[in-house]
Design a protein around this motif. Structure first.
Motif, PDB file in Angstrom:
ATOM      1  N   VAL A 115     -11.294 -23.794 -33.671  1.00  0.00           N
ATOM      2  CA  VAL A 115     -12.414 -24.592 -33.158  1.00  0.00           C
ATOM      3  C   VAL A 115     -12.960 -25.389 -34.338  1.00  0.00           C
ATOM      4  CG1 VAL A 115     -14.634 -24.574 -31.999  1.00  0.00           C
ATOM      5  CG2 VAL A 115     -12.922 -22.845 -31.423  1.00  0.00           C
ATOM      6  N   ARG A 116     -12.867 -26.729 -34.256  1.00  0.00           N
ATOM      7  CA  ARG A 116     -13.190 -27.578 -35.396  1.00  0.00           C
ATOM      8  C   ARG A 116     -14.105 -28.742 -34.988  1.00  0.00           C
ATOM      9  NH1 ARG A 116      -9.373 -27.408 -39.945  1.00  0.00           N
ATOM     10  NH2 ARG A 116      -8.411 -25.349 -39.785  1.00  0.00           N
ATOM     11  N   ASP A 117     -14.789 -29.240 -35.957  1.00  0.00           N
ATOM     12  CA  ASP A 117     -15.540 -30.479 -35.771  1.00  0.00           C
ATOM     13  C   ASP A 117     -14.529 -31.602 -35.595  1.00  0.00           C
ATOM     14  OD1 ASP A 117     -16.768 -33.083 -36.760  1.00  0.00           O
ATOM     15  OD2 ASP A 117     -18.537 -31.785 -36.732  1.00  0.00           O
ATOM     16  N   SER A 118     -14.608 -32.309 -34.488  1.00  0.00           N
ATOM     17  CA  SER A 118     -13.573 -33.291 -34.177  1.00  0.00           C
ATOM     18  C   SER A 118     -13.584 -34.487 -35.119  1.00  0.00           C
ATOM     19  CB  SER A 118     -13.715 -33.777 -32.728  1.00  0.00           C
ATOM     20  OG  SER A 118     -14.976 -34.383 -32.528  1.00  0.00           O
ATOM     21  N   LEU A 119     -14.687 -34.697 -35.863  1.00  0.00           N
ATOM     22  CA  LEU A 119     -14.753 -35.818 -36.808  1.00  0.00           C
ATOM     23  C   LEU A 119     -14.363 -35.397 -38.213  1.00  0.00           C
ATOM     24  CD1 LEU A 119     -18.010 -37.591 -35.575  1.00  0.00           C
ATOM     25  CD2 LEU A 119     -15.642 -38.184 -35.057  1.00  0.00           C
ATOM     26  N   THR A 120     -14.962 -34.316 -38.698  1.00  0.00           N
ATOM     27  CA  THR A 120     -14.667 -33.884 -40.072  1.00  0.00           C
ATOM     28  C   THR A 120     -13.408 -33.041 -40.153  1.00  0.00           C
ATOM     29  OG1 THR A 120     -15.916 -31.810 -39.918  1.00  0.00           O
ATOM     30  CG2 THR A 120     -17.149 -33.808 -40.497  1.00  0.00           C
ATOM     31  N   MET A 121     -12.967 -32.486 -39.029  1.00  0.00           N
ATOM     32  CA  MET A 121     -11.808 -31.598 -38.926  1.00  0.00           C
ATOM     33  C   MET A 121     -12.035 -30.262 -39.636  1.00  0.00           C
ATOM     34  SD  MET A 121      -9.771 -33.085 -36.901  1.00  0.00           S
ATOM     35  CE  MET A 121      -8.389 -31.964 -37.045  1.00  0.00           C
ATOM     36  N   GLU A 122     -13.273 -29.956 -39.983  1.00  0.00           N
ATOM     37  CA  GLU A 122     -13.594 -28.673 -40.586  1.00  0.00           C
ATOM     38  C   GLU A 122     -13.833 -27.628 -39.495  1.00  0.00           C
ATOM     39  OE1 GLU A 122     -13.622 -27.810 -43.824  1.00  0.00           O
ATOM     40  OE2 GLU A 122     -12.792 -29.819 -44.180  1.00  0.00           O
ATOM     41  N   PRO A 123     -13.405 -26.367 -39.723  1.00  0.00           N
ATOM     42  CA  PRO A 123     -13.678 -25.334 -38.729  1.00  0.00           C
ATOM     43  C   PRO A 123     -15.175 -25.082 -38.587  1.00  0.00           C
ATOM     44  CG  PRO A 123     -12.367 -24.462 -40.573  1.00  0.00           C
ATOM     45  CD  PRO A 123     -12.654 -25.891 -40.869  1.00  0.00           C
ATOM     46  N   VAL A 124     -15.622 -24.843 -37.359  1.00  0.00           N
ATOM     47  CA  VAL A 124     -17.037 -24.533 -37.155  1.00  0.00           C
ATOM     48  C   VAL A 124     -17.274 -23.073 -37.518  1.00  0.00           C
ATOM     49  CG1 VAL A 124     -17.204 -26.237 -35.309  1.00  0.00           C
ATOM     50  CG2 VAL A 124     -16.753 -23.841 -34.733  1.00  0.00           C
ATOM     51  N   PRO A 125     -18.512 -22.682 -37.842  1.00  0.00           N
ATOM     52  CA  PRO A 125     -18.800 -21.275 -38.136  1.00  0.00           C
ATOM     53  C   PRO A 125     -18.454 -20.380 -36.945  1.00  0.00           C
ATOM     54  CG  PRO A 125     -20.642 -22.685 -38.755  1.00  0.00           C
ATOM     55  CD  PRO A 125     -19.698 -23.546 -37.980  1.00  0.00           C
ATOM     56  N   ALA A 126     -17.914 -19.204 -37.229  1.00  0.00           N
ATOM     57  CA  ALA A 126     -17.542 -18.254 -36.176  1.00  0.00           C
ATOM     58  C   ALA A 126     -18.765 -17.435 -35.782  1.00  0.00           C
ATOM     59  CB  ALA A 126     -16.407 -17.362 -36.653  1.00  0.00           C
ATOM     60  N   ASP A 127     -19.733 -18.136 -35.183  1.00  0.00           N
ATOM     61  CA  ASP A 127     -21.001 -17.491 -34.862  1.00  0.00           C
ATOM     62  C   ASP A 127     -21.264 -17.390 -33.358  1.00  0.00           C
ATOM     63  OD1 ASP A 127     -21.446 -20.144 -34.249  1.00  0.00           O
ATOM     64  OD2 ASP A 127     -22.969 -20.479 -35.789  1.00  0.00           O
ATOM     65  N   GLY A 128     -20.317 -17.851 -32.554  1.00  0.00           N
ATOM     66  CA  GLY A 128     -20.506 -17.810 -31.109  1.00  0.00           C
ATOM     67  C   GLY A 128     -21.521 -18.806 -30.601  1.00  0.00           C
ATOM     68  N   GLU A 129     -21.989 -19.705 -31.473  1.00  0.00           N
ATOM     69  CA  GLU A 129     -23.023 -20.658 -31.091  1.00  0.00           C
ATOM     70  C   GLU A 129     -22.640 -22.111 -31.391  1.00  0.00           C
ATOM     71  OE1 GLU A 129     -25.804 -20.053 -29.538  1.00  0.00           O
ATOM     72  OE2 GLU A 129     -25.652 -17.867 -29.516  1.00  0.00           O
ATOM     73  N   ILE A 136     -11.565 -27.292 -29.394  1.00  0.00           N
ATOM     74  CA  ILE A 136     -10.390 -26.436 -29.532  1.00  0.00           C
ATOM     75  C   ILE A 136      -9.199 -27.293 -29.949  1.00  0.00           C
ATOM     76  CG2 ILE A 136      -8.718 -24.974 -28.337  1.00  0.00           C
ATOM     77  CD1 ILE A 136     -10.839 -23.828 -26.694  1.00  0.00           C
ATOM     78  N   MET A 137      -8.472 -26.820 -30.963  1.00  0.00           N
ATOM     79  CA  MET A 137      -7.280 -27.522 -31.441  1.00  0.00           C
ATOM     80  C   MET A 137      -6.158 -26.526 -31.647  1.00  0.00           C
ATOM     81  SD  MET A 137      -8.981 -30.163 -34.206  1.00  0.00           S
ATOM     82  CE  MET A 137     -10.547 -30.974 -33.830  1.00  0.00           C
ATOM     83  N   PHE A 138      -4.932 -27.005 -31.405  1.00  0.00           N
ATOM     84  CA  PHE A 138      -3.739 -26.180 -31.556  1.00  0.00           C
ATOM     85  C   PHE A 138      -2.823 -26.781 -32.615  1.00  0.00           C
ATOM     86  CE2 PHE A 138      -4.780 -24.953 -27.136  1.00  0.00           C
ATOM     87  CZ  PHE A 138      -4.605 -23.578 -27.207  1.00  0.00           C
ATOM     88  N   ARG A 139      -1.999 -25.915 -33.189  1.00  0.00           N
ATOM     89  CA  ARG A 139      -0.968 -26.372 -34.105  1.00  0.00           C
ATOM     90  C   ARG A 139       0.207 -25.410 -34.020  1.00  0.00           C
ATOM     91  NH1 ARG A 139      -2.954 -26.681 -40.059  1.00  0.00           N
ATOM     92  NH2 ARG A 139      -2.659 -24.422 -39.944  1.00  0.00           N
ATOM     93  N   GLY A 140       1.426 -25.951 -33.926  1.00  0.00           N
ATOM     94  CA  GLY A 140       2.593 -25.083 -33.954  1.00  0.00           C
ATOM     95  C   GLY A 140       3.705 -25.539 -33.036  1.00  0.00           C
ATOM     96  N   ASN A 141       4.661 -24.646 -32.829  1.00  0.00           N
ATOM     97  CA  ASN A 141       5.837 -24.974 -32.037  1.00  0.00           C
ATOM     98  C   ASN A 141       5.522 -25.171 -30.566  1.00  0.00           C
ATOM     99  OD1 ASN A 141       7.885 -24.793 -34.124  1.00  0.00           O
ATOM    100  ND2 ASN A 141       7.430 -22.608 -34.174  1.00  0.00           N
ATOM    101  N   ILE A 142       4.455 -24.522 -30.097  1.00  0.00           N
ATOM    102  CA  ILE A 142       4.097 -24.656 -28.685  1.00  0.00           C
ATOM    103  C   ILE A 142       3.155 -25.844 -28.547  1.00  0.00           C
ATOM    104  CG2 ILE A 142       3.270 -23.438 -26.651  1.00  0.00           C
ATOM    105  CD1 ILE A 142       3.822 -20.811 -28.057  1.00  0.00           C
ATOM    106  N   ALA A 143       3.684 -27.003 -28.866  1.00  0.00           N
ATOM    107  CA  ALA A 143       2.971 -28.271 -28.703  1.00  0.00           C
ATOM    108  C   ALA A 143       4.007 -29.338 -28.379  1.00  0.00           C
ATOM    109  CB  ALA A 143       2.202 -28.639 -29.970  1.00  0.00           C
ATOM    110  N   MET A 144       3.624 -30.264 -27.549  1.00  0.00           N
ATOM    111  CA  MET A 144       4.540 -31.306 -27.079  1.00  0.00           C
ATOM    112  C   MET A 144       5.116 -32.122 -28.235  1.00  0.00           C
ATOM    113  SD  MET A 144       1.867 -34.242 -25.762  1.00  0.00           S
ATOM    114  CE  MET A 144       0.604 -34.872 -26.884  1.00  0.00           C
TER     115      MET A 144
END
Length: 547
Positions: A374-388, A393-401
């Motif tokens: 879960v990342r900031d769509s502009l800065t691409m930095e991950p958001v804090p894992a605080d539930g708030e 949501i972003m994916f990376r890996g072999n299971i991508a088109m």
């Protein structure tokens, strides 16, 4: 010393390297378990040896008609044996399978056939009328192959040059086929729903199909010879890759043309169904079916649900049925499910409300997916894992088109920053699980405050009379937007708007409570997803209620 010394005299050869392709699964199933059942459809029962021979006949027959590497073969089929076979026979030729949504109109189908440059289309007789109309607008020649399924007794006609059985009869059951030269080669083409403008063509590769098919097994602990019921349309993300998954386990494909609760329960009992997938609407159909339909199921049934988070009422209903529910999340661009709400043993000790809260999360990455974040769509930095803190949501890996067919700008934007951007807004938790808050386009901004439509829907689902709910923005002169709820009630249930609003007040801040409610049957896609874009069009005319 450099890494290069590990390459000296250690070449990649046929002895130590093979491309990854799910086509190998059917060859193994037919070799190791030739007499095990593979396909059940009414009176039709075939084993893996017979099914493999039919897929090779299909590949041989298509090849003899000039179809090969990079060509497109479309399929306008329900969940029948021919659709299972197409998932193997078409790519065995090097061609790309384009499964078409059977609920689409002729103009949309014509666009897909034209854009994908289909050279052939396999058509069930039920859809001959709309396909005939669609083909009138397709500029290139298309080989039309008719399927006459004996399970279909409705209207329809033959529109093709040859019927499917005759085509197979012309093919070689011992046809020699080769895996792709490169696992990056396209295996399937799927079109997005395209609520605005033309749909985009999502291209799958052999490596991704292989890895997601195996991930399905790992996430479900799916045993050998599982009995899989096709409640999920195979045209949707290639059935979440389950045609290949079932072959990998030498399981049974229990085919189903059309979903109704009685047929589903009858098949679960008669065929010993162990696994099935479906949208929340399918699970609700079964949970709310008459009790007499549910009796006599003594074995464990595993259900996989995607889409909206399963509310407590659904989880309780599934537990009463003896069904084990697994919540997954994904999109067409990631081959269907690519995260799973992996259950922890200690959750079973919690009350149903807390279990529902935990199970409502979209979870953690699939085994063979590289990462979800879960990342900031502009800065691409991950958001804090605080539930708030909300991010995308972003994916990376072999299971991508591979990307979008003939659409470089959209592909570049989707993969901006080295991640696939889903457009879904979510939060991350300290335990690594993620939870969707909303689609970016579904957030309601009221008086400067963000309201998650999913949060409001979750509360509505808690009311015992509610079967389905969808919340969208309603224009408001004072607040800009306010929540507008569309509610579908369970059969025989009665509840008024005022009662539902009072129910929402108990669980939501005042500004989040719906200010308009309409009772109706919710418009849904062929895969059971609620069509919110249709509801947005209607929201302005729904009368507001003083809350």
């Amino acid at each position: 010393m450099t890494a290069g010394h590990y390459d000296e005299g250690l070449p990649k050869t046929a002895a130590n390297y093979a491309v990854l392709t799910p086509l190998m699964f059917i060859e193994r199933a037919a070799t190791v378990y030739p007499t095990r059942p593979a396909v059940v459809h009414g009176d039709v029962r075939r084993n893996w040896s017979e099914t493999y021979a039919r897929t090779r006949r299909l590949a041989s027959a298509l090849s003899s008609r000039g179809i090969g590497l990079g060509d497109t073969v479309a399929a306008m089929l329900p969940n029948t044996p021919e659709m299972v076979e197409a998932h193997f026979g078409v790519p065995m030729t090097g061609a790309v399978l384009n499964t078409l949504n059977t609920r689409l109109d002729a103009a949309t189908l014509a666009f897909m056939l034209t854009h994908g440059e289909a050279k052939a289309v396999i058509v069930d007789r039920e859809f001959s009328g709309v396909m005939r109309e669609a083909l009138k607008s397709v500029p290139q020649p298309v080989l039309v192959i008719d399927v006459n399924d004996p399970q279909y007794t409705g209207a329809g006609e033959s529109i093709g040059e040859i019927d499917y059985d005759s085509l197979l009869a012309s093919g070689d059951p011992a046809c020699e086929w080769s895996p792709p030269s490169d696992e990056w080669n396209a295996i399937c083409l799927n079109y997005t729903s395209g609520t605005t403008g033309n749909p985009k063509g999502v291209v799958y590769h052999h490596r991704g199909a292989y890895t997601n098919a195996l991930s399905n097994i790992l996430e479900w602990d799916m045993p050998k010879h599982a009995v899989y019921l096709w409640t999920l349309p195979m045209f949707h993300c290639n059935g979440w890759c389950f045609p290949w998954t079932v072959a990998a386990r030498a399981g049974v494909n229990v085919c189903l043309r059309r979903i109704d609760a009685k047929t589903v329960f009858d098949l679960i009992r008669r065929e010993g169904v162990t696994h099935y997938c479906g949208a929340p609407i399918v699970q609700n159909l079964l949970v709310n079916a008459p009790d007499e339909l549910k009796t006599g199921i003594a074995h464990k049934v595993h259900a996989m649900v995607a889409g909206a988070a399963p509310p407590a009422a659904m989880i309780e209903g599934m537990e009463r049925l003896g069904f084990e529910l697994t919540h997954v999340y994904g999109l067409t661009e990631v081959y269907g499910p690519a995260t799973v709400c992996a259950r922890q043993a200690e959750w079973s000790e919690l009350d149903i409300g807390e279990r529902a809260r935990l199970n409502a999360r979209q979870g953690v990455r699939y085994h063979l997916q590289d990462a979800v974040s879960v990342r900031d769509s502009l800065t691409m930095e991950p958001v804090p894992a605080d539930g708030e803190t909300i991010g995308e949501i972003m994916f990376r890996g072999n299971i991508a088109m591979k990307g979008y067919l003939k659409n470089v700008p959209a592909t570049e934007e989707a993969f901006r920053g080295g991640w696939f951007h889903t457009g879904d807004l979510a939060v991350a938790y300290p335990d690594g699980y993620v939870r969707i808050k909303d689609r970016s386009k579904d957030i309601i901004i009221s008086g400067g405050e963000n309201i998650s439509s999913i949060e409001v829907e979750d509360v509505l689902y808690r009311h015992p009379a509610v079967l389905a709910a969808a919340v969208v923005a309603k224009p408001d002169a004072r607040w800009g937007e306010t929540p507008c709820a569309f509610v579908e009630l369970k059969a025989g249930a009665e509840v008024g708007a005022e009662e539902l609003i009072a129910h929402c007040r108990k669980h939501l801040a005042g500004f989040k409570v719906p200010r308009a409610i309409e009772f109706c049957e919710l418009p849904k896609t062929s895969t059971g997803k609620i069509q919110k874009f249709e509801l947005r069009k209607r929201a302005g005319s729904v009368a507001a209620i003083d809350v």
